[in-house]
Design a protein around this motif. Structure first.
Motif, PDB file in Angstrom:
ATOM      1  N   ALA A  16      -6.667 -55.648  49.089  1.00 50.74           N
ATOM      2  CA  ALA A  16      -7.946 -55.938  49.743  1.00 50.74           C
ATOM      3  C   ALA A  16      -8.343 -57.400  49.558  1.00 50.74           C
ATOM      4  CB  ALA A  16      -9.032 -55.018  49.199  1.00 50.74           C
ATOM      5  N   VAL A  19      -6.159 -59.603  51.800  1.00 54.33           N
ATOM      6  CA  VAL A  19      -6.555 -59.500  53.198  1.00 54.33           C
ATOM      7  C   VAL A  19      -7.847 -60.272  53.446  1.00 54.33           C
ATOM      8  CG1 VAL A  19      -7.366 -57.885  54.960  1.00 54.33           C
ATOM      9  CG2 VAL A  19      -5.333 -57.344  53.605  1.00 54.33           C
ATOM     10  N   GLU A 234      -7.505 -48.150  54.386  1.00 50.59           N
ATOM     11  CA  GLU A 234      -7.755 -48.589  55.757  1.00 50.59           C
ATOM     12  C   GLU A 234      -6.774 -47.896  56.689  1.00 50.59           C
ATOM     13  OE1 GLU A 234     -10.190 -50.265  56.702  1.00 50.59           O
ATOM     14  OE2 GLU A 234     -10.730 -51.883  55.343  1.00 50.59           O
ATOM     15  N   ARG A 305      -9.161 -56.712  59.975  1.00 49.02           N
ATOM     16  CA  ARG A 305      -8.876 -56.387  58.567  1.00 49.02           C
ATOM     17  C   ARG A 305      -7.913 -55.205  58.466  1.00 49.02           C
ATOM     18  NH1 ARG A 305     -13.552 -56.392  57.062  1.00 49.02           N
ATOM     19  NH2 ARG A 305     -13.645 -58.332  55.847  1.00 49.02           N
ATOM     20  N   THR A 309      -4.213 -55.417  56.796  1.00 45.92           N
ATOM     21  CA  THR A 309      -3.882 -54.550  55.669  1.00 45.92           C
ATOM     22  C   THR A 309      -2.505 -53.924  55.858  1.00 45.92           C
ATOM     23  OG1 THR A 309      -6.208 -54.065  55.230  1.00 45.92           O
ATOM     24  CG2 THR A 309      -4.585 -52.506  54.380  1.00 45.92           C
TER      25      THR A 309
END
Length: 958
Positions: A16, A19, A234, A305, A309
């Motif tokens: 995370a 990213v 995600e 995003r 990911t």
């Protein structure tokens, strides 16, 4: 982090954080560009170009040669998650190895398909695993785990599940709406997706082309309300090809494309697959949506995003490209062996009886020098489908039988009708000799979009002369014909309109190798020859045979039969000790993407062949090699032995021969019900498996072969079935023994049944299964842990999952219709209460039963309403056990459109109340209309809808 390594390049940091760092470094236009399927590189950051989507249903597809495993429905027929996991692993390894040589090969794989095989007429049934959600989820979880790999952080490939949600029809697939009531949604369709997502091996989903409850799936509120609540990771939602444009085009759901892409992005679509490699159209629409304030930068960043990911998990941003970057295993001996093992595991023995009074079952065939005739249209075929790779190795049934039993013992008769086509002028169609080079298999060169592959024009077109050529005619069913030249190539039509013998096999997005004969009553036995791919008719011109625009310029042909296929088959059968008839489908014809089937029946041509074989030789085996079930009651009642297998990939023939010989005892099991007749099926667009009494769960008739069915060359005994409730788990144990003389696998199936449910529940429902290998005389004790929640259902009265207290049967056996042992358990729980209509009212969609209605969208973003399916015919809704307390004096409806809503108590004929609705200002402009109503206590409420009214909610007041 070093001075030369920004955080997004640091594998030691959490994904995370990496990213977020990369997202912060991207400019606004660079972020927007990442929303198309084909994203450009960002040179200043060292980012390469990227694309979502690599087809990989049963092998890497569309990119040239690769290992081809059995079709997905065949993998489902194995009932063997661990085997399927290994197949997924092999596919992902080959994807990595192929990408190392060709960066067009993607690592975001669009597989598996988890749509449930609700109706066997669905054209894409070959892509799914089963009609049962638990089996589908188990197989899909295994396949995605293999695709993902076992590294704690990095993924070998990133699988995307297809097609969200309730998608089982190709007919009007972009404009039809599936009416999915809440019980079906939660008990059936969602469960197939939920299992793999909760297992943590899924990178995302792809919405389907169709609509659900009047709303396009690319705007599905369940993406946020359901899907993304099942996991903390995600998930990347990739649109299906062209679907974003459909929102404003074929579906007409929005007045502009800017509104459409904005709505899809806000609903949760992150990557837009549209206009092929040309991103400019979609990006232009997204910029327009930004400028109009329909979306904002946060909407864009959220989607970007999710893509970043996935790319990070694939190792793209690591300095060494991650732990899977060096993968080079491709077409290895292990992968070839796995393809054979999977094909063997998928073979289902449907019937096996002695060919005459007394004696042993016909199968397995004795290896004692007896002669075998392999006959039938698929006898020497190794079929591919739309989502196959190109074959490196090939084994047809004929190849396999010759290899296993000896070529000198095996004869072959294909069973085609050998014909000549004579024009009204007396000339015969002729295939000219050609010095042209042999054509490569369609798609072998690899193509990101094989639909764009063109037909060959380097060969001379057909002509007509006095001699002509003998053609091999096959009736594929529904009057769809293929014609093959003496050199083995199929007649096909390229872009210039000429008819040539140019195709190795039928195929392509629009098949150019199929024809239909249309009778001309004014010409005796004459026919027009319609080319189905273009819709034009065949005519003979000076420059060669071509497809003309219309009937008026078409030639009239007489079909002169040189030999019927059954004549050749009968000769071969009469000269053999045993006959193996191989029948089935070509996955490109009469049932495929864009085309549903019209019947369960085996094509008449193939019916003639097995009947001719059996008449000449009672020792006849029928092998059905197909993407879907057939209704073959006559064959099942007549022939001593029947087998089914999906198209088994590169090792299909070897696998089949080993099963016929008894080297392997068959242990595949049917992943869907085989119905006896078309009349057993509901309408293709009826998605209500409960009300429509569909699949083994609810079907009240007698199937030809039931879900889970499959015989063996041995026998198994079931003993010591026990079950006990332990908190939130039902612990089940069972002992299974191989009581025969042959080593074999058995698929132990455990079903549950509510003994006295208060709502319609399945006859039985699969809750666990295991495939085990047992030597003769060997036993195994199996233990299963089933969550008590698996015994429950969706309570529409209270909007929640519930497990009713009471007795439940746990049944262990060899199929859904072959239950060997049963045990009961008592489950505690909260007794179902009446509907709290005084406090919550009634959501119209939460009915218990209905007739003549469909669900529609209450608003474009979320919510459901109910409307009559035909405005001229009343629709009826039934809500059971409504608690009106001490009584109400008023009832109010929230509805739109125009029409009448009338209320009745239980089976009463006197209305309790009635209201007239509208007209309102459009379907989404709801009004609340009240009427006096006196009713009290707990009673069933029946509601009748008339006209074009859309009922969303009912409220009561006292």
């Amino acid at each position: 982090m070093t001075a030369h390594r920004p955080p997004f390049r640091d594998p030691a940091l959490p994904v995370a954080r990496r990213v977020d760092d990369l997202l912060d470094r991207l400019a606004a236009d660079e972020r927007l560009a990442l929303l198309h399927q084909f994203t450009p590189g960002v040179e200043r950051l060292g980012l390469a170009a990227f694309r979502t989507g690599q087809e990989a249903l049963h092998g890497v597809a569309w990119m040239g040669p690769a290992t081809v495993f059995p079709q997905s429905v065949g993998l489902g027929a194995t009932w063997h998650p661990e085997l399927v996991r290994r197949v997924g692993e092999a596919v992902s390894r080959e994807a990595r190895a192929m990408r190392a040589k060709d960066d067009r090969v993607g690592l975001n794989v669009w597989a598996p398909t988890v749509n449930l095989l609700r109706n066997p007429l669905w054209g894409r049934g070959e892509e799914g695993y089963a009609e049962d959600p638990a089996l589908t989820a188990a197989i899909a979880t295994a396949f995605t785990r293999g695709l993902r790999g076992d590294h704690p952080v990095h993924w070998r490939t990133a699988p995307v599940l297809k097609h969200w949600l309730a998608h089982n029809n190709e007919t009007a697939r972009d404009t039809s709406s599936a009416s999915v009531r809440p019980r079906v949604l939660h008990e059936y369709d969602l469960r197939a997706f939920r299992g793999p997502v909760e297992a943590g091996a899924v990178a995302g989903v792809m919405p389907a082309y169709n609509l659900v409850n009047g709303r396009p799936n690319h705007l599905s509120p369940y993406l946020e309300e359901q899907l993304r609540t099942w996991t903390d990771q995600e998930l990347l939602v990739c649109s299906d090809a062209g679907a974003p444009s459909n929102l404003a085009d074929s579906q007409g759901y929005f007045g502009s494309h800017e509104e459409a892409v904005a709505a899809a992005l806000r609903a949760g679509v992150d990557s837009f697959t549209d206009h092929g490699t040309d991103a400019s159209v979609i990006l232009g629409r997204l910029r327009g949506a930004l400028e109009a304030g329909l979306i904002d930068r946060e909407d864009v960043d959220r989607a970007v995003r999710r893509q970043l990911t996935v790319r990070c998990l694939l190792g793209e941003f690591d300095p060494d490209r991650g732990p899977y970057a060096a993968e080079d295993r491709f077409d290895t001996p292990e992968h070839r062996e796995l393809a054979r093992e999977a094909a063997e595991a998928a073979v289902v023995l449907l019937r096996n009886e002695p060919p005459g009074p007394g004696g042993r079952p016909l199968l397995p065939l004795a290896a004692d020098g007896r002669r075998i005739a392999v006959v039938g249209l698929l006898g020497d075929a190794c079929m591919l489908d739309w989502y196959s790779g190109s074959l490196i190795h090939r084994s047809s049934p004929l190849d396999g039988v010759r290899e296993r039993f000896g070529a000198d013992r095996v004869t072959f008769a294909e069973g085609v009708d050998r014909v000549r086509l004579r024009t009204a002028s007396g000339a015969l169609l002729r295939v000219p000799e050609s010095a042209g080079t042999a054509g490569a298999v369609r798609g072998a060169e690899g193509a990101l979009d094989p639909a764009l592959l063109a037909g060959r024009t380097d060969l001379p077109p057909l002509t007509a002369d006095a001699e002509g050529s003998e053609l091999a005619l096959v009736d594929r069913g529904d009057g769809v014909l293929t014609l093959r030249a003496p050199d083995g190539r199929y007649l096909s039509v390229a872009g210039d309109g000429f008819v040539r013998a140019s195709a190795d096999q039928p195929g392509g997005w629009v098949v150019q190798e199929t024809f239909r004969l249309e009778a001309r009553e004014d010409h005796g036995n004459g026919h027009l020859l319609l080319h189905l791919g273009t819709g034009g008719y065949v005519s003979v011109a000076a420059e060669g045979v071509k497809v003309a625009a219309g009937r008026e310029s078409a030639d009239v042909f007489t079909v002169e039969v040189v030999e019927r296929g059954e004549e050749a088959v009968a000769r071969a059968a009469a000269g053999a000790d045993t006959v193996v008839v191989v029948a089935g489908n070509d996955p490109h014809i009469n049932g495929r993407e864009t085309e549903d089937r019209t019947t369960l029946a085996l094509p008449a041509h193939q019916e003639r062949l097995w009947r001719a074989a059996h008449a000449a030789n009672p020792r006849t085996v029928l092998v059905l090699v197909s993407s879907y079930p057939y209704a073959v009651p006559a064959a099942a009642a007549t022939l001593p032995a029947l087998l089914w297998t999906a198209h088994g990939g590169q090792a299909a023939g070897t696998a089949l021969a080993r099963v016929l010989a008894g080297d392997v005892s068959p242990a595949g099991r049917l992943p869907q019900t085989w119905y006896a007749a078309d009349e057993d099926l509901p309408d293709l667009l009826d998605y209500d498996v409960i009300g429509g009494r569909q699949t083994y769960l609810y079907f009240d008739g007698t199937p030809l072969f039931p879900f889970g069915h499959g015989l063996s060359y041995t026998t198994f005994g079931y003993e010591e079935l026990t079950a006990a409730v332990d908190g939130e788990t039902v612990r089940i144990s069972c002992t299974v023994t191989n009581t025969g003389a042959v080593a074999s696998d058995e698929v132990v199936q455990v079903y549950a049944r509510a003994v006295a449910p208060t709502v319609p529940r399945p006859h039985r429902e699969l809750v666990a299964h295991e495939r085990v290998s047992l030597a003769p005389g060997a036993s195994v004790s199996l233990a299963f842990e089933v969550p008590t929640a698996a015994l429950g259902h969706w309570d529409v009265a209270h909007g929640r999952w519930t497990v009713e207290p009471g007795a439940y049967e746990l049944q262990a056996g060899a199929s859904s219709a072959d239950v060997r042992r049963t045990v009961r358990v008592e489950v505690a729980g909260e007794a179902p209460g009446p509907r709290p209509v005084l406090t919550a009212g009634l959501a119209a969609a939460d009915y218990d039963e209905q007739s003549g209605t469909v669900l529609v969208d209450r608003a474009k973003t979320s919510g459901d309403a109910v409307t009559p399916a035909d405005p001229g015919v009343p629709g009826v809704l039934l809500y059971r056990a409504c608690d009106f307390g001490d009584g109400v004096t008023e009832i109010a409806v929230t509805a739109s459109g125009t029409g009448e809503v009338t209320f009745f108590a239980a089976d009463g004929t006197t209305p309790l109340a009635g209201v007239v609705v509208g007209p309102t200002d459009g379907p989404y402009a709801y009004a609340t209309v009240a009427a006096a109503c006196r009713v009290g206590g707990v009673t069933d409420l029946r509601v009748e809808l008339r006209g074009r009214v859309r009922l969303a909610h009912v409220a009561c007041a006292g």
